[in-house]
Design an enzyme around this catalytic site. Structure first.
Site, PDB file in Angstrom:
ATOM      1  N   GLU A 176     -10.401  -6.730 -11.255  1.00 32.51           N
ATOM      2  CA  GLU A 176     -11.062  -5.422 -11.354  1.00 32.51           C
ATOM      3  C   GLU A 176     -11.553  -5.171 -12.777  1.00 32.51           C
ATOM      4  O   GLU A 176     -11.097  -4.251 -13.463  1.00 32.51           O
ATOM      5  CB  GLU A 176     -10.113  -4.316 -10.894  1.00 32.51           C
ATOM      6  CG  GLU A 176      -9.762  -4.454  -9.422  1.00 32.51           C
ATOM      7  CD  GLU A 176      -8.888  -3.336  -8.871  1.00 32.51           C
ATOM      8  OE1 GLU A 176      -8.166  -2.715  -9.657  1.00 32.51           O
ATOM      9  OE2 GLU A 176      -8.925  -3.084  -7.657  1.00 32.51           O
ATOM     10  N   GLU A 369      -8.557  -7.931  -1.692  1.00 33.76           N
ATOM     11  CA  GLU A 369      -7.631  -6.797  -1.565  1.00 33.76           C
ATOM     12  C   GLU A 369      -8.241  -5.779  -0.624  1.00 33.76           C
ATOM     13  O   GLU A 369      -9.404  -5.391  -0.789  1.00 33.76           O
ATOM     14  CB  GLU A 369      -7.404  -6.085  -2.905  1.00 33.76           C
ATOM     15  CG  GLU A 369      -6.491  -6.782  -3.860  1.00 33.76           C
ATOM     16  CD  GLU A 369      -6.177  -5.929  -5.094  1.00 33.76           C
ATOM     17  OE1 GLU A 369      -6.001  -4.705  -4.964  1.00 33.76           O
ATOM     18  OE2 GLU A 369      -6.119  -6.519  -6.181  1.00 33.76           O
TER      19      GLU A 369
HETATM   20  C1  BG6 Z   1      -5.792  -2.567  -7.180  1.00 38.70           C
HETATM   21  C2  BG6 Z   1      -4.985  -3.552  -7.966  1.00 38.70           C
HETATM   22  O1  BG6 Z   1      -6.344  -1.691  -8.094  1.00 38.70           O
HETATM   23  O2  BG6 Z   1      -5.139  -1.723  -6.282  1.00 38.70           O
HETATM   24  C3  BG6 Z   1      -3.607  -3.850  -7.427  1.00 38.70           C
HETATM   25  O3  BG6 Z   1      -5.689  -4.740  -8.186  1.00 38.70           O
HETATM   26  C4  BG6 Z   1      -2.997  -2.562  -6.913  1.00 38.70           C
HETATM   27  O4  BG6 Z   1      -2.848  -4.437  -8.437  1.00 38.70           O
HETATM   28  C5  BG6 Z   1      -3.858  -2.040  -5.774  1.00 38.70           C
HETATM   29  O5  BG6 Z   1      -1.666  -2.698  -6.508  1.00 38.70           O
HETATM   30  C6  BG6 Z   1      -3.313  -0.800  -5.106  1.00 38.70           C
HETATM   31  O6  BG6 Z   1      -3.058   0.170  -6.068  1.00 38.70           O
HETATM   32  P1  BG6 Z   1      -1.641   0.876  -6.184  1.00 38.70           P
HETATM   33  O7  BG6 Z   1      -1.711   1.621  -7.436  1.00 38.70           O
HETATM   34  O8  BG6 Z   1      -1.524   1.739  -4.999  1.00 38.70           O
HETATM   35  O9  BG6 Z   1      -0.629  -0.226  -6.210  1.00 38.70           O
END
Ligand code: BG6
Length: 469
Positions: A176, A369
């Site tokens: 990101e 993701e």
């Molecule tokens: C993304 C990241 O921004 O979102 C992850 O690459 C992160 O590392 C994921 O875990 C979800 O965000 P969060 O803050 O709910 O864990």
């Protein structure tokens, strides 16, 4: 779905591994901040708060103990039938302070073992070089706004590319990368409260990250020309709140800002609006002719992305409700549902985002993701997480639609294969996993793993190559 579609699951080093102080590993920011219940948000905006304190609990120190339990976890992942595991290498495990000339052999050995374990089951590791894991030592010299980091990052990239050249084919340079623009500490170890000119610091840091990423592409290709090296964007289009031209312009600019760094990684050049913004803000960055040539000559092979939600903006936000979201806050979209943590789901927004990225870049996309967080408790039986199944199913339907639209997609790795520590809040109670981990927000629990209903559902999705959703 095409035959060679890469189904997988995702996680990252410091959110899963633990072993934060073992075998010579150095510290990263995650290792000195606690949970949202203990100033995490404040500390990730001003790290001095955390550095001047000792907390009772540091979630990254043990995390879910993947450091010791990786054989068990990878075996469970393998039973899903997946082809890839998207994870990262913790830079500070390899170069504890970042500045050493020689790498830490124990760190390299750990990832050898993890990757070998994956390969034993026919799972290909998909590896991010820096998933919010810049060694903490660099914080004291200004984080990524310091040009020296380019050299140290490339040295690190070269070390791991060389070591794992026959074990890993798909790499991403910086997780990101657009994060540095919204949260400069998380994305770039730059403390905004200590900066005279925050804009200067974060754009300078972003430029150095881009040069470092491009040089990593260069050395990676020299080490193994078959490497596929991608960028990684926190994606999700920004909608205008209304059709008022002022709102549309606001949204247009927000989108352009998010795409700007990816434009450089894919097209080798800064977009005009970004350069004009720097000019209007009076920011004269250290951006040499050599830098620009490096950016132009070393572009990426694919675009990796995370997608959780779309965003919403308006020219005048003052009277409008806000909502949580990945990377940055957003206005609340009245047409969308929210989860336990206020993040709104927008499956059609996924199709829009994928199409937009593909039209803009004409490169294959890799969704590394996408997932749903919820508060869950386990009584020993699989958690009935139908909400997560619904979320992933709805997004996979839109992914399929995007592929029918003509978008080229390499694979899909939901976040996360297993419950891990949340990046923003530091809590485990914000659970994303297909597998439950017995752990609470004070670090108590047996760490026992229990697959959820979504695990078995996803197993069938993989088995049927996405036919049965
Ligand atoms: C993304 C990241 O921004 O979102 C992850 O690459 C992160 O590392 C994921 O875990 C979800 O965000 P969060 O803050 O709910 O864990």
């Amino acid at each position: 779905m095409k035959e060679n579609f890469l189904w997988g699951v995702a996680m990252s080093a410091s959110q899963a591994e633990g072993g934060a102080l073992l075998d010579g590993k150095g510290l990263v920011m995650d290792d000195v901040v606690s949970t949202v219940h203990n100033e995490r948000f404040q500390a990730t905006a001003n790290l001095e708060i955390a550095l001047n304190k000792t907390y009772d609990y540091y979630p990254s120190h043990q995390a879910i103990d993947f450091y010791h339990r990786y054989p068990e976890d990878i075996k469970r992942f393998a039973e899903l039938g997946i082809k890839v595991l998207r994870t990262s290498i913790n830079w500070a495990r390899i170069y504890p302070k970042g500045i050493e000339e020689e790498p830490n052999e124990a760190g390299l050995t750990f990832y050898d073992k993890v990757f070998d374990e994956c390969l034993k089951y026919g799972i290909e590791p998909v590896v991010t070089l820096n998933h919010f894991n810049t060694p903490l030592e660099f914080y004291y010299s200004g984080g990524w706004k310091n040009r020296e980091l380019i050299h140290h990052f490339v040295k690190y990239a070269k070390t791991v590319f060389t070591r794992y050249k026959d074990k890993v084919k798909y790499w991403m340079t910086i997780n990101e990368i657009n994060m540095i623009l919204s949260l400069p500490l998380v994305g770039g170890l730059i403390n905004p409260t200590l900066e005279e000119n925050v804009d200067f610091a974060k754009y300078q840091g972003a430029h150095y990250q881009l040069v470092a990423s491009a040089l990593a592409v260069k050395v990676g290709k020299e080490i193994n020309p078959n490497f596929q090296i991608g960028c990684m964007m926190g994606a999700g289009v920004t909608y205008p709140y209304s059709c008022r031209p002022e709102d549309v312009w606001e949204a247009f600019q927000a989108n352009e800002e998010e795409y700007a760094l990816i434009d450089v990684q894919v097209k080798g050049q800064y977009p005009h609006l970004f350069l004009s913004k720097l000019k209007h803000k009076g920011l004269e960055l250290d951006m040499t002719a050599d830098d620009l040539a490096i950016l132009e000559e070393n572009t990426v092979d694919f675009v990796g992305l995370s997608y959780y939600n779309t965003r919403l903006t308006a020219a005048d936000k003052s009277s409008l409700q806000t909502s949580g979201a990945n990377l940055m806050g957003t206005l609340k979209n009245p047409y969308l549902k929210s989860n336990d943590f206020g993040w709104q789901s927008d499956p059609l927004g996924f199709r829009i985002t994928l199409n937009e990225l593909y039209s803009r870049y004409h490169l294959p996309l890799f969704i590394v993701e996408n997932g749903y967080s919820a508060i869950e408790t386990c009584d020993g039986d699989p958690i009935q997480d139908d909400y997560r199944i619904d979320y992933i199913r709805d997004h996979l339907k839109q992914l399929k639609a995007a592929m029918e639209d003509g978008v080229d997609i390499i694979g899909y790795t939901p976040w996360a294969g297993i419950d891990i520590i949340s990046a923003s809040t530091g809590v485990i109670e914000k659970r994303y996993g297909l597998i439950y981990v017995d752990l609470d927000d004070e670090g108590n629990g047996s760490l026992e793993r229990t697959p959820k209903k979504s695990y078995y559902w996803y197993q069938n999705v993989v088995k049927t190559n996405g036919e049965e959703l």
